[in-house]
Design a protein around this motif. Sequence first.
Motif, PDB file in Angstrom:
ATOM      1  N   LEU A  41       0.764  -1.092  -0.102  1.00  0.00           N
ATOM      2  CA  LEU A  41       0.100   0.045   0.072  1.00  0.00           C
ATOM      3  C   LEU A  41       0.853   1.267  -0.077  1.00  0.00           C
ATOM      4  O   LEU A  41       0.648   2.407  -0.658  1.00  0.00           O
ATOM      5  CB  LEU A  41      -0.802  -0.114   1.159  1.00  0.00           C
ATOM      6  N   THR A  42       1.893   1.257   0.852  1.00  0.00           N
ATOM      7  CA  THR A  42       2.509   2.649   1.229  1.00  0.00           C
ATOM      8  C   THR A  42       4.107   2.600   0.400  1.00  0.00           C
ATOM      9  O   THR A  42       4.591   3.778   0.381  1.00  0.00           O
ATOM     10  CB  THR A  42       2.832   2.767   2.613  1.00  0.00           C
ATOM     11  N   GLY A  43       4.528   1.509  -0.056  1.00  0.00           N
ATOM     12  CA  GLY A  43       6.069   1.560  -0.318  1.00  0.00           C
ATOM     13  C   GLY A  43       6.838   1.445   0.627  1.00  0.00           C
ATOM     14  O   GLY A  43       8.193   1.402   0.313  1.00  0.00           O
ATOM     15  N   TYR A  44       6.645   1.579   2.026  1.00  0.00           N
ATOM     16  CA  TYR A  44       7.422   1.277   3.023  1.00  0.00           C
ATOM     17  C   TYR A  44       8.040   0.055   2.899  1.00  0.00           C
ATOM     18  O   TYR A  44       7.277  -0.729   2.982  1.00  0.00           O
ATOM     19  CB  TYR A  44       6.864   1.769   4.230  1.00  0.00           C
ATOM     20  N   ASP A  45       9.314   0.092   3.269  1.00  0.00           N
ATOM     21  CA  ASP A  45       9.907  -1.366   3.760  1.00  0.00           C
ATOM     22  C   ASP A  45       9.669  -1.808   5.233  1.00  0.00           C
ATOM     23  O   ASP A  45       9.182  -0.866   5.945  1.00  0.00           O
ATOM     24  CB  ASP A  45      11.348  -1.671   3.163  1.00  0.00           C
ATOM     25  N   ALA A  48      11.373   1.009   7.433  1.00  0.00           N
ATOM     26  CA  ALA A  48      10.569   2.417   7.288  1.00  0.00           C
ATOM     27  C   ALA A  48       9.199   1.985   8.178  1.00  0.00           C
ATOM     28  O   ALA A  48       8.777   2.821   8.947  1.00  0.00           O
ATOM     29  CB  ALA A  48      10.094   2.554   6.042  1.00  0.00           C
ATOM     30  N   ILE A  49       8.616   1.040   8.109  1.00  0.00           N
ATOM     31  CA  ILE A  49       7.428   0.722   8.993  1.00  0.00           C
ATOM     32  C   ILE A  49       7.833   0.765  10.526  1.00  0.00           C
ATOM     33  O   ILE A  49       7.127   1.463  11.173  1.00  0.00           O
ATOM     34  CB  ILE A  49       6.912  -0.690   8.648  1.00  0.00           C
ATOM     35  N   ILE A  53       6.836   3.653  13.362  1.00  0.00           N
ATOM     36  CA  ILE A  53       6.137   2.942  14.979  1.00  0.00           C
ATOM     37  C   ILE A  53       7.126   3.602  16.042  1.00  0.00           C
ATOM     38  O   ILE A  53       6.602   4.161  16.899  1.00  0.00           O
ATOM     39  CB  ILE A  53       6.138   1.390  14.949  1.00  0.00           C
ATOM     40  N   ASP A  54       8.294   3.491  15.757  1.00  0.00           N
ATOM     41  CA  ASP A  54       9.395   4.018  17.009  1.00  0.00           C
ATOM     42  C   ASP A  54       9.114   5.648  16.991  1.00  0.00           C
ATOM     43  O   ASP A  54       9.041   5.902  18.131  1.00  0.00           O
ATOM     44  CB  ASP A  54      10.743   3.691  16.416  1.00  0.00           C
ATOM     45  N   GLN A  65       3.983  10.778   3.518  1.00  0.00           N
ATOM     46  CA  GLN A  65       5.313  10.542   2.909  1.00  0.00           C
ATOM     47  C   GLN A  65       5.198   9.098   2.407  1.00  0.00           C
ATOM     48  O   GLN A  65       6.231   8.591   1.720  1.00  0.00           O
ATOM     49  CB  GLN A  65       6.334  10.188   4.455  1.00  0.00           C
ATOM     50  N   ALA A  66       4.174   8.133   2.178  1.00  0.00           N
ATOM     51  CA  ALA A  66       4.089   7.008   1.590  1.00  0.00           C
ATOM     52  C   ALA A  66       3.880   7.483   0.045  1.00  0.00           C
ATOM     53  O   ALA A  66       3.576   8.403  -0.505  1.00  0.00           O
ATOM     54  CB  ALA A  66       2.620   6.478   1.784  1.00  0.00           C
TER      55      ALA A  66
END
Length: 117
Positions: A41-45, A48-49, A53-54, A65-66
């Motif tokens: 959905l977002t392109g985040y690996d 990055a996910i 979260i952090d 940013q996605a």
Amino acid sequence: MKSNNERVYKMSFASVYPHYITKLEKKGRTIAELNEVITWLTGYDENAIQQHIDNKTNFQDFFAQAQLHPNVSKITGVICGYRIEEIEDDLMRQVRYLDKLVDELARGKAMDKILRK
């Protein structure tokens, strides 16, 4: 309605992510599958996910940013009582895309279908 949207936008992705995990693990799905859906959905690996979260990134910044997948318009149907393709607010529609994908995963839908292949 607007105030409810604002509340959702300010919610951190980190606060919702554990609920996705709980929902999916109860149905026999894995965190890896959840991350695969989020990545699609977002392109985040996964790194990055984890950073989102952090950093307790809110949904507004998370989606700003996605790089949304070109096939997101194929995500249709009803989630939380709203027909996704009729949601006019772009950000709320993006949040509901994620909800819908998690829901499909929880219902045991095949990954190829979830990822609109």
